[in-house]
Design a protein around this motif. Sequence first.
Motif, PDB file in Angstrom:
ATOM      1  N   CYS A 250     -25.164 -18.370  17.493  1.00  0.00           N
ATOM      2  CA  CYS A 250     -25.156 -18.481  18.665  1.00  0.00           C
ATOM      3  C   CYS A 250     -26.078 -17.572  18.961  1.00  0.00           C
ATOM      4  O   CYS A 250     -26.899 -17.969  20.322  1.00  0.00           O
ATOM      5  CB  CYS A 250     -24.467 -19.171  19.722  1.00  0.00           C
ATOM      6  SG  CYS A 250     -23.072 -20.257  19.069  1.00  0.00           S
TER       7      CYS A 250
ATOM      8  N   LEU B 133     -19.391 -18.598  15.807  1.00  0.00           N
ATOM      9  CA  LEU B 133     -20.361 -17.580  16.759  1.00  0.00           C
ATOM     10  C   LEU B 133     -21.622 -17.064  16.927  1.00  0.00           C
ATOM     11  O   LEU B 133     -22.289 -17.300  18.242  1.00  0.00           O
ATOM     12  CB  LEU B 133     -19.601 -17.346  17.754  1.00  0.00           C
ATOM     13  CG  LEU B 133     -19.048 -16.515  19.614  1.00  0.00           C
ATOM     14  CD1 LEU B 133     -19.206 -18.107  20.126  1.00  0.00           C
ATOM     15  CD2 LEU B 133     -18.499 -15.980  19.274  1.00  0.00           C
TER      16      LEU B 133
ATOM     17  N   TYR C 174     -29.291 -25.358  14.011  1.00  0.00           N
ATOM     18  CA  TYR C 174     -29.624 -24.641  14.663  1.00  0.00           C
ATOM     19  C   TYR C 174     -28.767 -24.823  15.739  1.00  0.00           C
ATOM     20  O   TYR C 174     -28.074 -24.127  16.956  1.00  0.00           O
ATOM     21  CB  TYR C 174     -30.663 -24.245  15.313  1.00  0.00           C
ATOM     22  CG  TYR C 174     -30.912 -23.194  16.441  1.00  0.00           C
ATOM     23  CD1 TYR C 174     -31.213 -21.409  15.962  1.00  0.00           C
ATOM     24  CD2 TYR C 174     -30.305 -22.490  17.575  1.00  0.00           C
ATOM     25  CE1 TYR C 174     -31.218 -20.650  16.195  1.00  0.00           C
ATOM     26  CE2 TYR C 174     -30.902 -22.111  18.674  1.00  0.00           C
ATOM     27  CZ  TYR C 174     -31.168 -20.087  17.227  1.00  0.00           C
ATOM     28  OH  TYR C 174     -31.261 -19.372  17.870  1.00  0.00           O
TER      29      TYR C 174
ATOM     30  N   ALA D 257     -23.590 -24.445  16.104  1.00  0.00           N
ATOM     31  CA  ALA D 257     -23.328 -23.504  15.910  1.00  0.00           C
ATOM     32  C   ALA D 257     -22.073 -23.433  17.651  1.00  0.00           C
ATOM     33  O   ALA D 257     -21.721 -23.061  18.273  1.00  0.00           O
ATOM     34  CB  ALA D 257     -23.685 -21.966  16.491  1.00  0.00           C
ATOM     35  N   PHE D 258     -23.566 -23.833  18.510  1.00  0.00           N
ATOM     36  CA  PHE D 258     -23.021 -24.462  19.962  1.00  0.00           C
ATOM     37  C   PHE D 258     -22.339 -25.718  20.261  1.00  0.00           C
ATOM     38  O   PHE D 258     -21.570 -25.578  20.895  1.00  0.00           O
ATOM     39  CB  PHE D 258     -24.855 -24.346  20.810  1.00  0.00           C
ATOM     40  CG  PHE D 258     -25.118 -23.300  20.599  1.00  0.00           C
ATOM     41  CD1 PHE D 258     -25.286 -22.491  21.768  1.00  0.00           C
ATOM     42  CD2 PHE D 258     -25.861 -23.277  19.731  1.00  0.00           C
ATOM     43  CE1 PHE D 258     -26.458 -21.445  22.122  1.00  0.00           C
ATOM     44  CE2 PHE D 258     -27.297 -22.268  20.288  1.00  0.00           C
ATOM     45  CZ  PHE D 258     -27.306 -21.092  21.497  1.00  0.00           C
TER      46      PHE D 258
END
Length: 292
Positions: A129, A126, A163, A166-167
């Motif tokens: 993000c 988290l 990258y 996380a999302f």
Amino acid sequence: MANMVRRRSTSARLWRFGLYALLIVAALVYLLPLVVMILTSLKPLEEIRAGALLSLPSTISFEAWIKAWSTACTGMRCNGMSGYFLNSIAIVVPAVAISTFVGALNGYALTKWRFRGANLCFALLLFGCFVPFQVVLMPMARTLGWLGMASSTTGLVLVHVVYGIAFTTLFFRNYYVSVPDEMIAAAKLDGAGFWRIFWRILLPVSGPIITVSVIWQFTQIWNDFLFGVSFAGFDSQPVTVALNNLVNTSTGVKEYNVDMAAALIAALPTLVVYVLAGKYFVRGLTAGSVKG
């Protein structure tokens, strides 16, 4: 009593009318730049120089679109946007697929196969993000160099996957929380293992959140400029980098119609995705909001 009801009804109608009027005005203001871009891209250069930014073109011409796609100069090369458009597709498709799949696995493991340190692991993901793009440029560049992926399409795919995980993990984790634990427990009693539960039970009900993940990742990766300009090689630059090069390339007369056509070409895939699947994005985000 009847007069009071009538007054309330009239007041509600006026309020609704005012609200719709405000929304229409806001939509027109928001769409005005897009209208200007479309009109400019369809005008000959001579007509643009004459002014009248919002006027309709006297003759509709697609020459600017053809030049932006095939012959416009983007720095030292004059091959248009077509090659860079294909580069973006080559980056987006595997990056979206891999990050969505890994995010689904992470969300599944964090909610249905809880392990020691699961909460800490999720907290760290988290946290990822909210890490700005600029912070990861130097460590990512060194990592790509160490792996031998610098200035390559594969390297850009890896950057966007790392990258984006996380999302996508956040999306799937919040969605899988709403799946009853009793279903997983029953499957375990029947002898189903980790992968069978994932493929046979969770993935078939994951359509809404897969849609969310795909739309989110597609938009973020396609519109990315910073990673593209930082890590792409001469032959692997995405369409956003090409657009920047085209607009800033000066070869005499500034061709605003070609610039606008190129910008629309670069933005077209994300516009199409949101027009066709925008409602599913909202449904997918709200699908896991209620447990049960």
